[in-house]
Scaffold this motif. Structure first.
Motif, PDB file in Angstrom:
ATOM      1  N   THR A 784       5.984 -30.362   9.355  1.00 48.92           N
ATOM      2  CA  THR A 784       4.955 -30.953   8.493  1.00 48.92           C
ATOM      3  C   THR A 784       5.457 -30.861   7.061  1.00 48.92           C
ATOM      4  O   THR A 784       6.008 -29.838   6.665  1.00 48.92           O
ATOM      5  CB  THR A 784       3.634 -30.172   8.636  1.00 48.92           C
ATOM      6  N   TYR A 785       5.229 -31.940   6.318  1.00 46.58           N
ATOM      7  CA  TYR A 785       5.754 -31.985   4.963  1.00 46.58           C
ATOM      8  C   TYR A 785       4.786 -31.335   3.987  1.00 46.58           C
ATOM      9  O   TYR A 785       3.596 -31.670   3.962  1.00 46.58           O
ATOM     10  CB  TYR A 785       6.003 -33.452   4.578  1.00 46.58           C
ATOM     11  N   TYR A 792       9.804 -29.217   4.197  1.00 46.38           N
ATOM     12  CA  TYR A 792       9.183 -29.416   5.503  1.00 46.38           C
ATOM     13  C   TYR A 792       8.927 -28.047   6.132  1.00 46.38           C
ATOM     14  O   TYR A 792       9.802 -27.175   6.123  1.00 46.38           O
ATOM     15  CB  TYR A 792      10.083 -30.251   6.406  1.00 46.38           C
ATOM     16  N   ILE A 793       7.749 -27.864   6.639  1.00 48.28           N
ATOM     17  CA  ILE A 793       7.386 -26.607   7.296  1.00 48.28           C
ATOM     18  C   ILE A 793       7.565 -26.808   8.797  1.00 48.28           C
ATOM     19  O   ILE A 793       6.927 -27.691   9.391  1.00 48.28           O
ATOM     20  CB  ILE A 793       5.914 -26.225   6.999  1.00 48.28           C
TER      21      ILE A 793
ATOM     22  N   LEU B  30       7.297 -39.526   3.266  1.00 48.98           N
ATOM     23  CA  LEU B  30       6.361 -39.389   2.162  1.00 48.98           C
ATOM     24  C   LEU B  30       7.112 -38.627   1.074  1.00 48.98           C
ATOM     25  O   LEU B  30       7.668 -37.552   1.327  1.00 48.98           O
ATOM     26  CB  LEU B  30       5.121 -38.602   2.596  1.00 48.98           C
ATOM     27  N   ILE B  84      -3.235 -28.821  10.934  1.00 43.55           N
ATOM     28  CA  ILE B  84      -2.183 -29.797  11.276  1.00 43.55           C
ATOM     29  C   ILE B  84      -2.631 -30.671  12.444  1.00 43.55           C
ATOM     30  O   ILE B  84      -2.415 -31.873  12.473  1.00 43.55           O
ATOM     31  CB  ILE B  84      -0.872 -29.063  11.624  1.00 43.55           C
ATOM     32  N   LEU B 137       3.942 -39.161  10.652  1.00 45.43           N
ATOM     33  CA  LEU B 137       4.358 -38.088   9.747  1.00 45.43           C
ATOM     34  C   LEU B 137       3.105 -37.401   9.222  1.00 45.43           C
ATOM     35  O   LEU B 137       2.177 -38.067   8.754  1.00 45.43           O
ATOM     36  CB  LEU B 137       5.169 -38.682   8.582  1.00 45.43           C
ATOM     37  N   THR B 138       3.065 -36.104   9.343  1.00 42.51           N
ATOM     38  CA  THR B 138       1.935 -35.332   8.827  1.00 42.51           C
ATOM     39  C   THR B 138       2.389 -34.561   7.594  1.00 42.51           C
ATOM     40  O   THR B 138       3.475 -33.965   7.599  1.00 42.51           O
ATOM     41  CB  THR B 138       1.408 -34.349   9.885  1.00 42.51           C
ATOM     42  N   ALA B 139       1.571 -34.581   6.581  1.00 41.99           N
ATOM     43  CA  ALA B 139       1.923 -33.884   5.350  1.00 41.99           C
ATOM     44  C   ALA B 139       0.651 -33.300   4.736  1.00 41.99           C
ATOM     45  O   ALA B 139      -0.468 -33.718   5.060  1.00 41.99           O
ATOM     46  CB  ALA B 139       2.582 -34.844   4.359  1.00 41.99           C
ATOM     47  N   PHE B 140       0.875 -32.294   3.890  1.00 39.66           N
ATOM     48  CA  PHE B 140      -0.252 -31.701   3.175  1.00 39.66           C
ATOM     49  C   PHE B 140       0.028 -31.730   1.680  1.00 39.66           C
ATOM     50  O   PHE B 140       1.123 -31.363   1.237  1.00 39.66           O
ATOM     51  CB  PHE B 140      -0.495 -30.255   3.631  1.00 39.66           C
TER      52      PHE B 140
END
Lengths: 870, 288
Positions: A784-785, A792-793, B30, B84, B137-140
C-alpha cells in the motif's frame, strides 16, 4: 649375552586427555567433560627404566602406549594400556610408569588432575664389548662438568623432565623445572641426546677439553603444544557441555584465528545471517544466551557483525558452551551459556605476540614480575575502516572502528591462595552515511557507540579439608546499545548506560567419597539509564508483523535499578559406582525499580524457584548415558521498562529444559555425543495486539525440540576435527488464540564438518564445510502506498511462513609457521566461501514490492594475516 | 543496529538487485495528493487533488474514503491496518470520487486518529483506491488536522513548485536556466544528459516547533521545514531521484526505457514537506 635397554618416553600426538572431573573425590564423575585448558602440562621429574623382558632380544623394538592418570600432586594414580606391546612388555612398562613422578599440570593457576598418553619404547642394542682388564697404571679418565639449559624453540619455555643421554648411555640426567641440567662428562667428543615427551628427539655434538667446563643453551623443537582439554573440578556437573580450547582451534577456517568464534560451529548453534555474531542456541533468541568471562557477565562476545571476539583469544584458556539443561551455577537466561575462562600469565620469562591482518592488529605481552606475581596485557584495534571505502560507494559510507583490551595480574599469595585481578573492555563505534540525494538535508546518518569495561578480582582458597572457596566480585560500566539516526529534522535516538556490579561465590565441600556439597551465590546488579526518542513501535522484535504507516513519536527515559540475586546449592551424589546424581536448587530473586519519585514509579520483585536435576551413568569405560531437567527464568529486556515503548509490568519469562543423551569415547581422543532436547518456554514478551493491550505483554509461548550429534576427534597425529549435526524445530505461539508458527531462526538441519591437518614443518591446512537449512522469512503479498512518506508499505503474509534456500559453504585455511630459536613467525590465508556459493540471506524488493531477488551472503572472501610470537 | 549491519553487509558484499528505480513510471502509479489547505481544522473545507500516472493505460477511477478506525495505541501506527481492506460500514466515510475532490474535514476527536507523529501532528487517514485496466492500487494520504491554539505552530503551507528548468552548462550562469513549457516541449535525444532543476517558491519552507527529548530538560526545538522533491519519468534515469532546496539539480540520462522517436516523455516533480504539504508539476519532453 647382555641386553642394553633404551627407553624412549615419547608422547603420543594427542598429548593429554582428560581425567575424571573430580579426581579421587568422585570417581563416578563423567570422565569426558572438558572444563578447562591446561596452562601448564605435567612435567616428568623422575623417570624409571623398565625391566626389559628377555623377548626384546628377539623383537628388537617394542612400543607400549599407556594412559597415565596424574593427580593434582603430580603422583601417578593410574596406568592403563592403550596399545599393547605384549603382556610382558605391558607389565614392565606399567611397573615403571607407576614409579614416575611429575610436576602436576596446571589450569587456571592451580594444579589439576591430567591424563596423558605415553608411549614407552623398548629397543634392543647389543651390549658393548667387555672392557679390557684394568691395568693398575692406566690413568684415570678426566671428566668436566656440562651445564646446560634446554628451552623450547620459538617461545623459549624451559623444558623440564627431559632426559639427557650422553652418547648411548648409560650416563643420563634429567632437566629440572628451569630446564637446566648438570652432568660430568669425560673429555672428548660426544653426542648428547635430549628426549622427552614434549620434544622431537634432538642430538647435539660437543667436544670437551680437559679442564674446561661447558655451559650451553639448547633449543629443541616441540613435538606438539599441549592443547587438549582437561577436566577441572567444577562446582557441578553439566549435562551438555562443549569446551573449546587449544591452539588448533585458532586455525579453524572462517574464524580468522579467533578461538571464540569457533563456538558458532558447535552442535545446537544456528547459523547467524551474513556470518554475524549472533549466538542462536537450541532455538532461542540471541539475547537469551548469556556470556560470561571468568564468571562475570558481559553484554557481547563479539565486535559488531561477529568480526572478532571482544576478548583476545590469547588470553583465553577455554570456552565452555552450555546449550541447555545447565546447572544452577548459571541462570537468568532461557537460552545457553557461554563461559570464557581466561588463563594465567606465563611465569617462565617474557613472551608475547604481534598479529596483523586485513581486519585488525593485536599484540600481547606477559611474564613474571616477582616469583609469585605475573602479568599479561593485550590490546587490539581494527583498521577495517581503512579498507572499507574500497567496497563502499559515494552514496554509502560505512566506518566501523573497534578496540578491546585486557590486563591481568596473578598473585600466588600462598600455596593455598590464588588472587587474580583482571581488567578488560571493548569499544565499538559505527558511523554510517546514506546519501541518497545530493541535498544534505535529505541524507541520513546513523551513529552508534557501544562499549563495556570490567574490573574483576578472583580469590580462590583451597582448604586443608579439600574444600574450595572461590569469590569473584566485579564492577563495570557499559553502554550495551546506543543508536542515533538523523533523517532531516527527525532524530531517532536510543541511549543506555549501566553501572554494573556482581558477586559470584562458590563453595565446594567434599563430604565423603560418594557425596559432595556445592553452594554459592550469584548476584548481578546494575543501575541503568535508559532513554529513547523515536517511533513508539520501538526496536524490531522477533515475530513482528512488519512495517506500518507513519507512527507516533515518543520520548521516554528511566533510571532502572535492577538487582538479581540467586543462592544455589547442589549435591553431587554417587549412590552406586558409575552413577552420579546431582539434585540442584537455585532461587532467583529479581528486583526492578524505576521512575523513582514519579507517579509512574514501579518497584517489582519476583522470587522464582528453579529446581534442576542431572544424572549421569558411566556404563563402562567408554560409554555413558545422561539426562537433565530444570527450570529457568529470564528477566525482561531492560528496554521493556520504558513505559512509552514497553510495559514495566511485564513478568519474567520462564522455561523448562529437558535433555537426555549418550556419550561414547571409543579412543582416548575420539569423542561421540548425541542428545535429544526439549524446551518449553512460557510468558515470552510480545507486542500486545488486542484492543486494550499494553504495548508489550507476556502472551507468547515457545517450544523447541530436536537432537544433535557431535563426533569430535581431538588432536591426534596432527589431525583434529569434528562433525556436528543438529536437527530441530523451534516454534512460537504469539498469543493464546493463535496457531504455532516458526521461530525467526528455526533451522531444521545444521551440519558442520571441520578438519585440520598438520603436515609437519609448520604447514597446516584446514577446511570447514557447512550445510544449513534456510531461515524462515515472512512473504510479502502486496503493498500500500504511503503518500506522505512516498514509500510503499508491504502487506505481509503469515509470519515466517516462507523458507529461504539452504546455505552451503566451504572455507579453507592455510597456515605456515617458521620456528626460530627465540621466536616464531607465522602466516595464514583464510578463505571463506571457496566456491562462491550464492547463499540467500533474505530477499530484496523493488520499490513497490512487486519484484524480489535473493540477497546473497558473503562472497569469496580471502583474509591474509601474519603473526610473530616470542 | 542489527538492521544497519544487515544493510552494511548487503552493500559490502556488493549485492545488486537491478530493479528499476522508483522514479521510473511504467504502470499505474499514484505520485502525490495535494491538499489545499494542507492543514485542515475539523469542519473546514478542503480540496484534495491526486497526481497519478498510467502510461499507455486508461485513466483510473479513484475513490476517496476517510477511515475512522483508530489504530491500536500499542502499535504506535497512524493507520489501522484494517483500513486497507475495509469495504464499508460506519468507520469508512466516502469523501468523493475522481482525480480531485472537495470535502470537509469530519468533526472527529483526536482519539480516533492515533498518536501524534514527530512533528506533533494528528492526521486523518484518507484512503485512495485507483482502478484501471484491471489493476488496483491502494494508497493512504494522511490529512493533517489543524489544532489551532493547541500547538504553537501556525498553519502549514504547501511547498509550491515554481517550475522545472533545464540547467545550462556550468559556465553559462544560473540566470540562463530555461523553464520547461508544455506549449513548446523540450526536444531530447538518445544518450543525452539533460540537467534539470526544480525550484520552489521562496516561502516554500517554514519553521515550526517540535518537541523531542525530555520535556523537563529539553526545550522545544524550532526547525526549518525540510522539503523533498521527488522526480519521476517515463524514460531514462535520474542521477538524483530526490532533490532539496539547497541542491535542486538532477540529471536525466536518456539511456534506458526509451520510447519510440517522436513520442512524449513525461516527467513529474513532486514536493513534500514533513507535515503533509506538497505540490506537483508535470512536463513533457519530445524524444527525437
Amino acid at each position: 649375552m647382555r641386553f642394553a635397554l633404551h627407553l624412549l618416553p615419547l608422547l603420543a600426538s594427542t598429548a593429554l586427555v582428560p581425567v575424571a572431573a573430580f579426581g579421587q573425590e568422585a570417581p563416578a564423575a563423567r570422565p569426558d567433560v572438558p572444563a578447562a585448558r591446561l596452562d601448564q602440562a605435567p612435567k616428568l621429574l623422575r623417570f624409571i627404566e623398565a625391566e626389559a623382558p628377555a623377548a626384546l632380544a628377539e623383537r628388537k623394538q617394542v612400543d607400549v602406549v599407556l594412559t597415565i592418570d596424574i593427580d593434582a600432586a603430580g603422583k601417578v594414580v593410574k596406568v592403563d594400556v592403550a596399545q599393547s606391546g605384549g603382556q610382558e612388555f605391558d607389565d614392565a612398562a606399567i611397573a615403571a610408569a607407576r614409579q614416575f613422578e611429575f610436576a602436576p599440570g596446571e589450569s587456571g593457576g592451580k594444579p589439576v588432575p591430567v591424563r596423558i598418553t605415553y608411549q614407552y619404547r623398548f629397543f634392543f642394542k647389543a651390549p658393548p664389548p667387555p672392557p679390557p682388564p684394568a691395568a693398575t697404571d692406566t690413568p684415570r679418565v678426566e671428566s668436566v662438568p656440562v651445564d646446560g639449559r634446554v628451552l623450547r624453540a620459538g617461545d623459549r619455555e624451559p623444558l623440564a623432565g627431559l632426559t639427557v643421554i650422553i652418547d648411548d648411555g648409560p650416563l643420563t640426567t634429567t632437566t629440572n623445572a628451569a630446564g637446566r641440567f648438570r652432568v660430568d662428562v669425560p673429555v672428548g667428543a660426544h653426542t648428547i641426546h635430549v628426549v622427552g615427551p614434549e620434544v622431537v628427539k634432538s642430538d647435539f655434538k660437543v667436544t670437551l677439553n680437559p679442564g674446561k667446563s661447558l655451559s650451553t643453551t639448547w633449543y629443541v623443537a616441540a613435538r606438539e603444544r599441549y592443547t587438549s582439554t582437561v577436566r577441572g573440578q567444577r562446582p557441578v556437573v553439566e549435562a551438555v557441555e562443549q569446551t573449546l580450547s587449544g591452539d588448533e582451534l585458532r586455525r579453524i577456517p572462517g574464524t580468522q584465528g579467533d578461538t571464540l568464534k569457533a563456538v558458532q560451529n558447535l552442535p545446537g548453534v544456528a547459523r547467524a545471517p551474513f556470518g554475524g555474531g549472533q549466538i542462536i542456541v537450541w532455538g532461542s533468541s540471541p539475547q537469551d544466551t548469556r556470556t560470561y568471562v571468568d564468571g562475570v557477565y558481559i553484554p557481547t562476545l563479539y565486535h559488531f557483525g561477529g568480526l572478532r571476539s571482544t576478548v583476545n583469544s590469547e588470553m583465553v584458556s577455554a570456552l565452555q558452551f552450555l546449550p541447555g539443561g545447565y546447572s544452577v551455577e548459571h541462570g537468568r537466561g532461557l537460552g545457553g551459556v557461554i563461559e570464557v575462562e581466561t588463563r594465567g600469565p606465563r611465569t617462565d620469562g617474557y613472551h608475547g605476540f604481534v598479529q596483523l591482518d586485513l581486519i585488525d592488529g593485536s599484540l600481547m605481552l606477559e611474564g613474571p614480575i616477582t616469583k609469585n606475581l605475573s602479568f599479561a596485557v593485550s590490546a587490539r584495534r581494527s583498521w577495517i575502516d581503512v579498507f572499507l571505502p574500497i567496497f563502499t560507494t559515494n552514496d554509502f559510507q560505512l566506518s566501523p572502528v573497534y578496540y578491546d583490551y585486557q590486563a591481568k595480574l596473578r598473585w600466588k599469595a600462598t600455596p593455598r591462595d590464588d588472587v587474580d585481578l583482571f581488567i578488560f573492555g571493548s569499544d565499538d563505534v559505527l558511523k554510517l552515511v546514506l546519501k541518497g540525494s545530493s541535498d544534505p538535508t535529505l541524507q541520513a546518518q546513523f551513529d552508534s557507540h557501544t562499549y563495556y569495561h570490567r574490573i574483576l578480582a578472583r580469590w580462590q582458597h583451597r582448604f586443608a579439608n579439600r574444600a574450595v572457596l572461590t569469590l569473584t566480585p566485579s564492577v563495570g560500566y557499559d553502554v550495551p546499545f546506543q543508536f542515533k539516526a538523523n533523517f532531516g529534522n527527525t532524530i531517532v535516538a536510543v541511549d543506555a548506560a549501566t553501572f554494573e556490579y556482581s558477586l559470584r561465590a562458590a563453595w565446594r565441600q567434599p563430604i565423603w567419597k560418594e557425596l559432595r556439597f556445592d553452594a554459592g551465590i550469584d548476584l548481578e546488579g546494575n543501575r541503568r539509564y535508559l532513554s529513547a526518542n523515536g517511533p513508539m513501535r520501538g526496536m524490531p522484535r522477533e515475530g513482528d508483523s512488519g512495517m506500518g504507516f507513519g507512527g507516533a513519536f515518543v520520548f521516554d527515559q528511566v533510571t532502572l535499578d535492577e538487582i538479581t540475586f540467586a543462592p544455589f546449592v547442589a549435591l553431587n551424589f554417587t549412590p552406586i559406582k558409575g552413577l552420579l546424581i546431582t539434585p540442584q536448587f537455585r532461587l532467583d530473586v529479581f528486583s526492578f525499580r524505576g521512575y523513582q519519585t514519579t507517579p509512574d514509579a514501579f518497584d517489582k520483585s519476583y522470587v522464582l524457584p528453579e529446581p534442576r536435576v542431572s544424572a549421569r551413568y558411566q556404563i563402562n569405560k567408554w560409554a555413558a548415558v545422561k539426562a537433565a531437567a530444570g527450570a529457568y527464568h529470564q528477566p525482561p529486556d531492560p528496554t521493556v521498562f520504558l513505559k512509552s515503548f514497553g510495559n514495566p509490568a511485564v513478568l519474567p519469562q520462564s522455561g523448562w529444559h529437558y535433555v537426555a543423551g549418550v556419550e561414547l569415547q571409543p579412543t582416548p581422543s575420539l569423542h561421540i555425543e548425541a542428545q535429544g532436547f526439549y524446551k518449553d518456554l512460557r510468558g515470552l514478551v510480545v507486542r500486545g495486539e488486542r484492543p486494550g493491550d499494553p504495548i508489550l505483554v507476556n502472551d507468547s509461548q515457545g517450544r523447541v525440540y530436536g537432537a544433535e550429534l557431535l563426533v569430535r576427534q581431538e588432536l591426534f597425529k596432527g589431525f583434529f576435527g569434528w562433525v556436528a549435526y543438529t536437527i530441530s524445530r523451534s516454534e512460537r505461539k504469539d498469543h493464546p488464540d493463535e496457531p504455532w508458527r516458526l521461530f525467526q531462526y528455526d533451522q531444521t538441519h545444521i551440519l558442520t564438518i571441520i578438519g585440520s591437518y598438520k603436515f609437519g614443518r609448520g604447514y597446516q591446512v584446514g577446511i570447514r564445510f557447512r550445510y544449513v537449512t534456510g531461515n524462515p522469512y515472512t512473504p510479502i503479498t502486496g503493498s500500500t502506498y504511503d503518500v506522505n512518506g512516498d514509500v510503499y508499505i508491504p502487506t505481509q503474509g503469515p509470519i515466517y511462513s516462507g523458507r529461504l534456500g539452504s546455505f552451503n559453504q566451504l572455507d579453507v585455511r592455510f597456515d605456515k609457521q617458521w620456528t626460530f630459536h627465540r621466536w616464531s613467525f607465522s602466516m595464514y590465508l583464510d578463505i571463506q566461501n571457496v566456491y562462491g556459493a550464492a547463499n540467500p540471506e533474505g530477499y530484496g524488493y523493488n520499490f513497490d514490492y512487486t519484484q524480489r531477488s535473493a540477497i546473497a551472503g558473503l562472497p569469496f572472501l580471502p583474509v591474509f594475516g601474519v603473526r610473530g610470537d616470542f | 543496529m542489527k538492521r544497519l549491519i544487515l544493510v552494511a553487509a548487503v552493500v559490502v558484499c556488493g549485492c545488486n538487485d537491478n530493479f528499476d528505480p522508483a522514479s521510473l513510471v511504467a504502470g499505474l502509479r499514484l505520485l502525490q495528493v495535494k491538499a489545499d489547505p494542507p492543514d485542515v481544522a475539523p469542519g473546514e473545507a478542503v480540496t484534495m487533488t491526486a497526481t497519478f500516472a498510467n502510461p499507455g493505460g486508461s485513466v483510473p477511477a479513484i475513490t476517496w474514503d476517510a477511515c475512522l478506525l483508530p489504530p491500536p495505541p500499542a502499535t504506535g501506527q497512524s493507520v489501522n491496518q484494517d483500513c486497507i481492506t475495509l469495504e464499508g460500514g460506519d468507520q469508512l466515510v466516502r469523501l468523493g470520487t475522481g482525480g480531485s475532490i472537495a470535502t470537509t474535514m469530519p468533526m472527529i476527536g483526536l482519539e480516533s486518529v492515533g498518536l501524534p507523529d514527530q512533528t506533533n501532528g494528528f492526521y486523518l487517514p484518507v484512503r485512495l483506491r485507483l482502478e484501471a485496466d484491471g489493476k488496483r492500487l491502494t494508497a493512504f494520504y494522511s490529512l493533517r488536522i489543524f489544532l489551532g491554539a493547541l500547538t504553537p505552530n501556525s498553519r502549514n503551507m504547501n511547498p509550491t513548485l515554481m517550475g522545472i528548468y533545464k540547467v545550462p552548462a556550468a559556465d553559462a550562469g544560473a540566470d540562463a536556466q530555461v523553464m520547461l513549457d508544455d506549449t513548446a516541449p523540450l526536444e531530447v535525444h538518445e544518450k543525452e544528459e539533460v540537467p534539470l532543476r526544480a525550484l520552489l517558491t521562496p516561502d516554500a519552507t517554514e519553521t515550526y516547533v517540535i518537541f523531542d527529548g525530555d520535556p523537563r530538560t529539553t526545550p522545544p526545538r524550532t526547525v526549518d521545514e525540510t522539503v523533498r522533491v521527488s522526480w519521476y519519468t517515463t524514460a531514462g534515469t535520474f542521477s538524483n531521484e530526490a532533490t532539496g532546496v539547497a541542491r535542486p539539480d538532477t540529471t536525466l540520462t536518456l539511456d534506458k526505457h526509451l520510447p519510440a522517436p517522436g513520442s512524449t516523455i513525461d516527467i513529474w516533480t513532486i514536493s513534500r514537506d514533513e507535515r503533509g504539504g506538497g505540490d506537483a508539476l508535470h512536463r513533457r519532453l519530445i524524444f527525437r
